[in-house]
Design a protein around this motif. Structure first.
Motif, PDB file in Angstrom:
ATOM      1  N   TYR A 167       0.816  -1.206   0.000  1.00 24.51           N
ATOM      2  CA  TYR A 167       0.000   0.000   0.000  1.00 24.51           C
ATOM      3  C   TYR A 167       0.855   1.263   0.000  1.00 24.51           C
ATOM      4  N   ASP A 168       0.479   2.201  -0.859  1.00 19.72           N
ATOM      5  CA  ASP A 168       0.986   3.568  -0.733  1.00 19.72           C
ATOM      6  C   ASP A 168      -0.117   4.489  -1.222  1.00 19.72           C
ATOM      7  N   ALA A 169      -0.257   5.633  -0.574  1.00 18.44           N
ATOM      8  CA  ALA A 169      -1.391   6.512  -0.825  1.00 18.44           C
ATOM      9  C   ALA A 169      -1.440   6.994  -2.270  1.00 18.44           C
ATOM     10  N   ASN A 170      -0.293   7.332  -2.848  1.00 14.13           N
ATOM     11  CA  ASN A 170      -0.279   7.826  -4.227  1.00 14.13           C
ATOM     12  C   ASN A 170      -0.697   6.744  -5.215  1.00 14.13           C
ATOM     13  N   GLY A 171      -0.174   5.520  -5.012  1.00 16.37           N
ATOM     14  CA  GLY A 171      -0.554   4.419  -5.885  1.00 16.37           C
ATOM     15  C   GLY A 171      -2.033   4.095  -5.772  1.00 16.37           C
ATOM     16  N   ALA A 172      -2.556   4.154  -4.550  1.00 19.22           N
ATOM     17  CA  ALA A 172      -3.977   3.875  -4.348  1.00 19.22           C
ATOM     18  C   ALA A 172      -4.845   4.933  -5.013  1.00 19.22           C
ATOM     19  N   ALA A 173      -4.417   6.199  -4.950  1.00 20.49           N
ATOM     20  CA  ALA A 173      -5.187   7.273  -5.590  1.00 20.49           C
ATOM     21  C   ALA A 173      -5.198   7.107  -7.112  1.00 20.49           C
ATOM     22  N   ARG A 174      -4.056   6.744  -7.670  1.00 19.22           N
ATOM     23  CA  ARG A 174      -3.982   6.518  -9.121  1.00 19.22           C
ATOM     24  C   ARG A 174      -4.873   5.335  -9.511  1.00 19.22           C
ATOM     25  N   TYR A 175      -4.863   4.305  -8.680  1.00 19.79           N
ATOM     26  CA  TYR A 175      -5.662   3.114  -8.956  1.00 19.79           C
ATOM     27  C   TYR A 175      -7.154   3.456  -8.891  1.00 19.79           C
ATOM     28  N   LEU A 176      -7.540   4.244  -7.900  1.00 19.27           N
ATOM     29  CA  LEU A 176      -8.935   4.634  -7.766  1.00 19.27           C
ATOM     30  C   LEU A 176      -9.428   5.352  -9.021  1.00 19.27           C
ATOM     31  N   ALA A 177      -8.601   6.256  -9.553  1.00 21.34           N
ATOM     32  CA  ALA A 177      -8.985   6.972 -10.776  1.00 21.34           C
ATOM     33  C   ALA A 177      -9.159   6.011 -11.944  1.00 21.34           C
ATOM     34  N   ALA A 178      -8.271   5.006 -12.039  1.00 25.38           N
ATOM     35  CA  ALA A 178      -8.388   4.017 -13.116  1.00 25.38           C
ATOM     36  C   ALA A 178      -9.655   3.189 -12.951  1.00 25.38           C
ATOM     37  N   LEU A 179      -9.967   2.812 -11.713  1.00 24.89           N
ATOM     38  CA  LEU A 179     -11.190   2.052 -11.458  1.00 24.89           C
ATOM     39  C   LEU A 179     -12.425   2.838 -11.884  1.00 24.89           C
ATOM     40  N   GLU A 180     -12.450   4.112 -11.554  1.00 24.39           N
ATOM     41  CA  GLU A 180     -13.589   4.942 -11.957  1.00 24.39           C
ATOM     42  C   GLU A 180     -13.752   4.932 -13.474  1.00 24.39           C
ATOM     43  N   THR A 181     -12.639   5.060 -14.180  1.00 18.53           N
ATOM     44  CA  THR A 181     -12.692   5.042 -15.642  1.00 18.53           C
ATOM     45  C   THR A 181     -13.209   3.705 -16.145  1.00 18.53           C
ATOM     46  N   GLU A 182     -12.685   2.615 -15.576  1.00 16.59           N
ATOM     47  CA  GLU A 182     -13.120   1.285 -16.010  1.00 16.59           C
ATOM     48  C   GLU A 182     -14.614   1.105 -15.777  1.00 16.59           C
ATOM     49  N   LEU A 183     -15.108   1.537 -14.624  1.00 22.41           N
ATOM     50  CA  LEU A 183     -16.524   1.391 -14.294  1.00 22.41           C
ATOM     51  C   LEU A 183     -17.400   2.193 -15.254  1.00 22.41           C
ATOM     52  N   ARG A 184     -17.059   3.455 -15.451  1.00 18.49           N
ATOM     53  CA  ARG A 184     -17.915   4.334 -16.249  1.00 18.49           C
ATOM     54  C   ARG A 184     -17.956   3.942 -17.727  1.00 18.49           C
ATOM     55  N   HIS A 185     -16.916   3.260 -18.184  1.00 15.62           N
ATOM     56  CA  HIS A 185     -16.873   2.869 -19.601  1.00 15.62           C
ATOM     57  C   HIS A 185     -17.280   1.409 -19.819  1.00 15.62           C
ATOM     58  N   PHE A 186     -17.871   0.795 -18.819  1.00 10.84           N
ATOM     59  CA  PHE A 186     -18.188  -0.631 -18.931  1.00 10.84           C
ATOM     60  C   PHE A 186     -19.116  -0.958 -20.102  1.00 10.84           C
ATOM     61  N   PRO A 187     -20.155  -0.163 -20.397  1.00  9.82           N
ATOM     62  CA  PRO A 187     -20.985  -0.485 -21.573  1.00  9.82           C
ATOM     63  C   PRO A 187     -20.176  -0.534 -22.867  1.00  9.82           C
ATOM     64  N   GLU A 188     -19.221   0.388 -23.014  1.00  7.34           N
ATOM     65  CA  GLU A 188     -18.364   0.370 -24.208  1.00  7.34           C
ATOM     66  C   GLU A 188     -17.490  -0.887 -24.223  1.00  7.34           C
ATOM     67  N   THR A 189     -17.006  -1.278 -23.040  1.00  2.00           N
ATOM     68  CA  THR A 189     -16.195  -2.492 -22.941  1.00  2.00           C
ATOM     69  C   THR A 189     -16.981  -3.706 -23.399  1.00  2.00           C
ATOM     70  N   CYS A 190     -18.235  -3.780 -22.963  1.00  4.88           N
ATOM     71  CA  CYS A 190     -19.068  -4.934 -23.346  1.00  4.88           C
ATOM     72  C   CYS A 190     -19.228  -5.016 -24.857  1.00  4.88           C
ATOM     73  N   ALA A 191     -19.338  -3.868 -25.498  1.00  2.00           N
ATOM     74  CA  ALA A 191     -19.476  -3.854 -26.955  1.00  2.00           C
ATOM     75  C   ALA A 191     -18.164  -4.188 -27.646  1.00  2.00           C
TER      76      ALA A 191
END
Length: 379
Positions: free
Chosen positions: A22-46
């Motif tokens: 764990y490190d706070a900076n890595g976790a923050a970067r990961y959180l941003a990536a997760l948000e992107t992955e979640l919000r684009h999930f319909p496009e991913t399915c296609a």
């Protein structure tokens, strides 16, 4: 839905999951990536493609790693991103895995206010020596305090994890663990027999002779004792390793055992659209690059053969106390168990591993101990 948070402060000696320090900076970067992955999930399915029949969800599980390292504001962001794509049922079960060492009154109250309504506490043992051997960063008293704080925060659905078969653990130790857990009055217990995974610190310690090897007979005694004590306490042994008070079965995990679809997000996460299984890269830097480039990190998917599908449905169904309905297997997968596996069923019954009641196949207590042998017999 499953969301994976891979970061941990310490690495447990038995852990083979996709985790990172764990490190706070890595976790923050990961959180941003997760948000992107979640919000684009319909496009991913296609694009992949994945064939989810609907974007409706009635369970969400934050697993890891140690997802309780996320702040309430970070969890809120992931919940918002999830709800931007998925239509949540009013009674959605939202579970957060919690390391007892992370349990703080304000954090737990904030999580409850976010709508998280179920906690899975990684207790593992009520013996400090076991926790030290396993590399846990909490002691037994921290686990007891975590339960108390969770109750004060308003959580009325708590699950405790315990591990049986830790090196040096006796049957008396295991009885004490079970009684300690019951004294805390949880709604659910997940009780796992220690699995030694190749490449873990524990596997190397055992191979070098620095710790005693696990005893199969003792493990069997521990399991039978578990069935006895938890049955007396009113818990349903609804799955081989999971026990619940009536009305508190883990709805999320039942998705896995009932061969139902689940969407998965994060590094190393595995999902299932009802026809194909798929998984994300388990390399963190590759995950970041993939999300930046194409908004998803799916690296592979596989469609099981008809034989694999029915065999997996059989195995998962037999893990449950309700067992399997051969008629449902035949209509769903085209396999007639009564005709094609009559001899196997008779042999397993004669060996005391399987029962047939109400036209359903169920494992006996002994069959649960030897479940892998039963599954192989049907292969």
């Amino acid at each position: 839905m499953y969301i994976h948070f891979p970061f941990c402060v310490t690495k447990c000696t038995y852990c083979a999951f996709v985790t990172r320090s764990y490190d706070a900076n890595g976790a923050a970067r990961y959180l941003a990536a997760l948000e992107t992955e979640l919000r684009h999930f319909p496009e991913t399915c296609a694009a992949v493609p994945l064939e989810f029949a609907t974007f409706q969800a009635d369970t969400l599980y934050f697993g890891g790693g140690t997802p309780s390292r996320m702040t309430p504001s970070q969890l809120a962001r992931l919940l918002l991103a999830s709800r931007s794509v998925f239509d949540f049922a009013p009674d959605t079960e939202i579970t957060l895995e919690v390391n007892p060492g992370d349990a703080e009154p304000e954090r737990l109250e904030a999580c409850r206010n976010l709508g998280i309504n179920r906690l899975s506490l990684g207790v593992q043992s009520f013996f400090d020596r076991d926790l030290a051997l396993a590399g846990r960063d909490h002691d037994a008293q921290a686990a007891r305090r975590a339960v108390q704080m969770a109750r004060r925060a308003g959580f009325d659905n708590l699950s405790l994890d315990l591990i049986a078969g830790l090196p040096g653990q006796t049957l008396t130790d295991w009885r004490t663990n079970l009684l300690e857990a019951l004294a805390l009055e949880p709604e659910h217990l997940s009780l796992y027999l220690l699995e030694v995974k190749e490449g873990t610190t524990l596997a190397r310690q055992l191979a070098a002779g620095r710790l005693p090897l696990l005893d199969d007979d003792l493990a069997a005694e521990m399991y039978l004792l578990t069935l006895e004590l938890l049955g007396e306490a009113g818990f349903e042994a609804y799955e081989i390793s999971n026990f619940a008070r009536p009305g508190y079965r883990a709805r999320h995990n039942l998705k896995y055992w009932q061969d139902l679809p689940y969407a998965a997000f994060g590094v190393g996460a595995h999902g299932y659209d009802g026809g194909e299984r798929y998984w994300n890269t388990d390399r963190l830097e590759d995950y970041f690059t993939a999300i930046d480039d194409r908004h998803h990190a799916v690296v592979a998917r596989t469609r099981r053969t008809p034989h694999e599908r029915w065999h997996e449905a059989l195995m998962l169904g037999l893990r449950l106390d309700e067992g399997v309905d051969p008629g449902r297997l035949q209509s769903g997968y085209g396999v007639d168990l009564w005709r094609d596996y009559a001899a196997v069923i008779q042999e397993l019954q004669a060996a005391g591993l399987l029962t047939v009641t109400d036209a359903r196949l169920r494992l006996t207590p002994r069959g649960r101990l030897l479940a892998n042998e039963v599954f192989v017999a049907f292969s």
